[in-house]
Design an enzyme around this catalytic site. Structure first.
Site, PDB file in Angstrom:
ATOM      1  N   SER A 135     -10.589   0.762   6.532  1.00 40.10           N
ATOM      2  CA  SER A 135     -10.338   1.801   7.668  1.00 40.10           C
ATOM      3  C   SER A 135      -9.318   2.625   6.648  1.00 40.10           C
ATOM      4  O   SER A 135     -10.022   2.976   6.093  1.00 40.10           O
ATOM      5  CB  SER A 135      -9.064  -0.212   7.680  1.00 40.10           C
ATOM      6  OG  SER A 135      -8.408   0.322   6.669  1.00 40.10           O
ATOM      7  N   LYS A 136      -8.310   3.734   7.750  1.00 39.09           N
ATOM      8  CA  LYS A 136      -7.863   4.347   7.214  1.00 39.09           C
ATOM      9  C   LYS A 136      -7.167   4.168   5.752  1.00 39.09           C
ATOM     10  O   LYS A 136      -6.750   5.173   5.273  1.00 39.09           O
ATOM     11  CB  LYS A 136      -6.843   4.772   8.185  1.00 39.09           C
ATOM     12  CG  LYS A 136      -8.140   5.369   9.103  1.00 39.09           C
ATOM     13  CD  LYS A 136      -7.107   6.270   9.783  1.00 39.09           C
ATOM     14  CE  LYS A 136      -7.254   7.146  11.221  1.00 39.09           C
ATOM     15  NZ  LYS A 136      -8.354   7.670  10.966  1.00 39.09           N
ATOM     16  N   ARG A 137      -6.770   2.746   5.079  1.00 37.48           N
ATOM     17  CA  ARG A 137      -6.145   2.289   4.337  1.00 37.48           C
ATOM     18  C   ARG A 137      -6.715   2.741   3.101  1.00 37.48           C
ATOM     19  O   ARG A 137      -6.312   2.957   2.101  1.00 37.48           O
ATOM     20  CB  ARG A 137      -5.589   1.381   5.073  1.00 37.48           C
ATOM     21  CG  ARG A 137      -4.107   0.223   4.316  1.00 37.48           C
ATOM     22  CD  ARG A 137      -3.610  -1.114   5.101  1.00 37.48           C
ATOM     23  NE  ARG A 137      -5.567  -2.137   5.285  1.00 37.48           N
ATOM     24  CZ  ARG A 137      -6.146  -2.902   4.194  1.00 37.48           C
ATOM     25  NH1 ARG A 137      -5.092  -2.597   2.983  1.00 37.48           N
ATOM     26  NH2 ARG A 137      -6.989  -3.249   5.268  1.00 37.48           N
TER      27      ARG A 137
END
Ligand code: GLU
Length: 499
Positions: free
Chosen positions: A253-255
């Site tokens: 994910s963007k994380r």
């Protein structure tokens, strides 16, 4: 042409995701390996969430990566149209067949009712499966109701007590119990088909032989198999490929990292890097080899070598690989690729009227080519070639040199350089060519002058004065490009800082 036909079917509800690009790539490599056809189909029936700008991002991203579709909305082909929104008539026909044959039915439950039911089931620790009461409503009565009620959906009448099995090409046999599926929805209205239904119709009509897609779709497969059976379609072979995970093993994910292909493009990764890197996300050749050309990947790719477990997206490996591809570029190619990153960076915009020659840029890029990992780094790393560096005076300090020692060190450099410069002026006058002093000459002269002892006492303050950076190429290479005059000016500025 072989009868192998595969597809990627993205929804244009966001920019091209690296996961979608990886799935597209596996399909592409599989098709090309067998001389088959790779289809790009756009799943845009969700009109509210679909957007043309994302469709364009998907087309552009795949093209940039070199994953060219044989058939697509842009290229057309024998099995079009390739946008679901243009295929509504086909879906309507098949929905009608299912309704007529009593294999699908209208459901008039409101969203609230369904949500309530789900809540109750969950509270009772039962699976939230909807076995719809409307499944046994008289079809004629239901039809009349559709004329007065606007809010209804169409559901598949899932047979009870069925075991649904399929042989996945990556995970062997997978089996599901039909009891756990419930009467799943297939269309919002006759002209708004939903994913599981539309995908089955499209795959049949487009003669898709193999469905290669993310593992997250595995639970959709039994629904699709029931629909295939109900509609009398041919069953494709399935291959569910592993999810892409971050280094902490949770879904990417963007994380963790950027997730859209375009972000990687903007960061200065090369398309061949991403192509190679994505191919290794869940596949390997069975050897240690990591750098593959497109042709090699097409030749070596096989579904048998796709792993079952999640594929870790390791950004450090991507950086390493990009460096390798940057070094494979010819200098003129790399100069062209780097230019947008030089110009695009406000800091390094060439001052108006100050013409920076192509030759100057070429020398700078050549200097950076051996160590560059991303094209976007080039702006910051080479800024000092275009403007005087800004830095704190402490950068000039080598080990625990005193201010006086730094000044003396810089004076010595100025001395060496002015001797060299006057010699060079004579030389240039004689040969009538203006040449910068070569890094070899600079190095030889400096080393001779420094003699034995700690070279850092001269070379560190010098290099820091030239670049204003903690790390950079060595001072001789830099001065060869910058020229002695500019170098001396910068050393003098450094001396002023110490005062
Ligand atoms: N639109 C679906 C997706 O992008 C397609 C899934 C499939 O390949 O069946 O995930």
């Amino acid at each position: 042409m072989s009868s192998i036909r595969v597809r990627i079917a993205p929804s244009p509800t966001g920019p091209l995701h690296v996961g979608t690009a990886r799935t597209a790539l596996f399909n592409y490599l599989f098709a090309k390996h067998f001389g088959g056809t790779f289809v790009l189909r756009i799943e845009d029936t969700d009109l509210e969430r679909s957007d043309k700008k994302y469709e364009k991002d998907i087309f552009d991203g795949l093209k940039w990566l070199g994953i060219e579709a044989d058939e697509s909305p842009e290229r057309g082909g024998s099995h079009g149209p390739y946008r679901q929104s243009e295929r509504i008539k086909t879906y309507k026909k098949h929905i009608q067949t299912l309704l007529t044959e009593g294999k699908a039915f209208y459901c008039f439950h409101s969203e609230n009712e369904l949500a309530e039911e789900k809540e109750k089931l969950l509270a009772a620790k039962r699976p939230p499966i909807h076995i719809c009461e409307y499944r046994s409503l008289d079809p004629e009565e239901a039809r009349i109701l559709t004329e007065t009620k606007s809010d209804f959906i169409i559901r598949f009448k899932t047979p009870s007590g069925r075991k649904i099995e399929f042989q996945d090409l990556i995970r062997e046999k997978v089996s599901f119990d039909s009891e756990l599926l419930g009467d799943f929805s297939i269309a919002k209205r006759a002209n708004v088909p939903l994913y599981n239904f539309a995908v089955v119709v499209d795959d049949e009509e487009m003669d898709i032989s193999h469905v290669i897609r993310g593992e997250d779709h595995i639970s959709n497969t039994p629904k699709q198999l029931l629909l295939i059976e109900a509609l009398g379609f041919r069953t494709p072979q399935y291959a569910h490929i592993p999810m892409i995970l971050g280094t902490d093993r949770s879904k990417l994910s963007k994380r963790h990292n950027a997730t859209s292909v375009n972000e990687y493009r903007e960061m200065g990764y090369l398309p061949e890097t991403l192509f190679n890197f994505l191919a290794l996300l869940g596949w390997n050749s069975g050897t240690d080899k990591e750098l593959f050309t497109k042709e090699e990947l097409i030749k070596e790719f096989s579904l048998e070598k796709v792993q079952k477990s999640g594929a870790i997206f390791d950004i450090q490996k991507l950086d390493w690989m990009n460096g390798e591809y940057i070094r494979k570029k010819s200098l003129p190619e790399l100069v062209e690729l780097s230019k947008p990153f030089l110009n695009g960076n406000q800091e390094t915009k060439f001052p108006k009227g100050n013409l920076v020659s192509n030759d100057y840029i070429k020398k700078i890029i050549a200097l950076e080519q051996p160590r560059l990992k991303k094209l976007s780094e080039i702006g910051e790393r080479t800024e000092y070639f275009f403007r005087a560096p800004q830095y704190e005076k402490d950068l000039l300090r080598w080990k625990n040199m005193s201010d006086e020692e730094i000044t003396a060190s810089l004076d010595k450099s100025i001395n060496i350089l002015s001797n060299l410069e006057s010699h060079n002026v004579h030389l240039n006058a004689r040969t009538r060519v203006k040449m910068n002093i070569s890094k070899e000459t600079l190095e030889e002269t400096f080393l001779k002058e420094i003699g034995e002892g700690d070279k850092g006492r001269i070379l560190w303050p010098l290099r820091a004065a030239l670049t204003g950076q903690k790390a950079s190429p060595g001072p001789f290479e830099i001065m060869e490009i910058l020229g002695i005059k500019k170098a001396m000016k910068r050393i003098k500025t450094a001396k002023d800082k110490i005062k």
